[in-house]
Design an enzyme around this catalytic site. Structure first.
Site, PDB file in Angstrom:
ATOM      1  N   PRO A   9      99.253 -84.567  -5.049  1.00  0.00           N
ATOM      2  CA  PRO A   9      99.177 -86.001  -5.333  1.00  0.00           C
ATOM      3  C   PRO A   9      97.844 -86.633  -4.931  1.00  0.00           C
ATOM      4  CG  PRO A   9     100.611 -85.595  -3.454  1.00  0.00           C
ATOM      5  CD  PRO A   9      99.973 -84.289  -3.796  1.00  0.00           C
ATOM      6  N   LYS A 183      80.932 -77.599 -16.811  1.00  0.00           N
ATOM      7  CA  LYS A 183      81.173 -78.545 -15.722  1.00  0.00           C
ATOM      8  C   LYS A 183      80.745 -77.910 -14.398  1.00  0.00           C
ATOM      9  CE  LYS A 183      84.156 -82.008 -13.925  1.00  0.00           C
ATOM     10  NZ  LYS A 183      85.507 -82.390 -13.566  1.00  0.00           N
ATOM     11  N   SER A 258      82.256 -85.550  -5.224  1.00  0.00           N
ATOM     12  CA  SER A 258      83.488 -85.109  -4.553  1.00  0.00           C
ATOM     13  C   SER A 258      83.190 -84.246  -3.324  1.00  0.00           C
ATOM     14  CB  SER A 258      84.368 -84.344  -5.542  1.00  0.00           C
ATOM     15  OG  SER A 258      83.621 -83.310  -6.143  1.00  0.00           O
TER      16      SER A 258
END
Ligand code: KPL
Length: 310
Positions: A9, A183, A258
């Site tokens: 999550p 990517k 990130s």
């Protein structure tokens, strides 16, 4: 009603859960339970409250549930296999999985190990968490899905239609491998440097870092060529890769990548999933990888400095 389970999550997991909830029966699965009432802030700045069905792995083991049509794994790359293992006993081995990881580590391993369909997704949707019950959809992007062995075109198409209907523009593709490597190439040129130096993406174009970005791209471009990954935007070799990297640096100039966020939060980074496959391929093809190896070693030292101090 189609059942979608979302394992992990984090920001992308919660964005998926909010987006799919009006269309499908969604279960968000984590190691700990989250507040049911969750909010999504849209790119237009609207805040939407939703009740999301959030469970732990232990909850899944305690009760039988409807079989999911898709299990999305939205953990970080290095946690994907363990996450799958944690629920493998409560789903059929023919359940379609959708892998949302960066890099190219979890995808080939899980594709090889899982008996059922394994789709891979790569997205430029921007999202970040604000709290245990809030996610911000910072910017709309594009998502591509496909499978590494060209076996599940129809299933990819079905998923792409559902995600698009849910508001996440998605295209089913038969070249997902190249897209994942593309990517990865961009991530390799940006993430380690910003994480090591604590700078925002835009600062990479300054004199202090531009040469280092070029040095990374030089090694990466040669590895891509050896792996048969076409340079982006119909361009030629290293110049095309460098142009793509500078374009992403410019488009995300104010972002904290990130990997920098992971370092700041003292979490393990995706170093292994991003630099690992590059170094391994460079070794296999006999190509230079000194620059990548130094980045990898410096990141490993940085990570150890906070992970071992826990
Ligand atoms: O994908 C990214 C990340 O942060 O992981 C980039 C492209 C580097 C943008 O920040």
């Amino acid at each position: 009603m189609t059942y979608h389970w979302i394992l992990g999550p984090g920001a992308i997991g919660r964005l998926l859960a909010h987006s799919l909830t009006p269309l499908a029966a969604v279960t968000l699965i984590g190691r700990r339970s989250l507040p049911g009432q969750q909010t999504l802030t849209t790119p237009e700045g609207k805040t939407l409250g939703r009740l999301l069905n959030s469970l732990t792995v232990a909850d899944l083991e305690a009760d039988a549930r409807e079989a999911p049509a898709f299990v999305h794994i939205t953990t970080k790359a290095m946690a994907a296999e363990a996450a799958l293992e944690s629920i493998a006993s409560v789903i059929s081995p023919t359940t379609p999985l959708v892998l949302w990881q960066n890099g190219f580590l979890a995808q080939p391993r899980i594709t090889q190990a899982w008996p059922g369909p394994v789709l891979c997704a790569t997205t430029t949707e921007g999202a970040y968490l604000t709290s245990d019950n809030g996610v911000v959809h910072a910017g709309r992007g594009a998502t591509f899905v496909g499978d590494l062995n060209h076996q599940y075109g129809e299933l990819s198409q079905t998923l792409a239609e559902t995600l698009t209907q849910a508001g996440l523009a998605t295209t089913a593709v038969d070249d997902i491998r190249s897209r994942l490597w593309q990517k990865l190439a961009v991530n390799a040129a940006i993430n380690p440097l910003v994480a090591l130096h604590g700078v925002r993406n835009g600062q990479l174009s300054s004199e202090a870092y531009a040469g280092r970005v070029q040095a990374v791209v030089k090694e990466v471009a040669a590895i891509m060529q050896a792996e048969g990954i076409q340079p982006p935007n119909d361009g030629q070799g290293e110049a095309a890769w460098l142009a793509l990297v500078w374009q992403v640096v410019e488009n995300t100039a104010r972002n904290k990548a990130s990997m920098l966020q992971d370092v700041e939060a003292k979490r393990p980074t995706e170093r292994e999933a991003i630099l690992g496959p590059l170094i391994e391929n460079a070794q296999r093809h006999g190509l230079p990888y000194d620059v990548l190896q130094v980045l990898d070693a410096d990141l490993a030292t940085l990570e150890a400095s906070y992970l071992n101090a826990r």
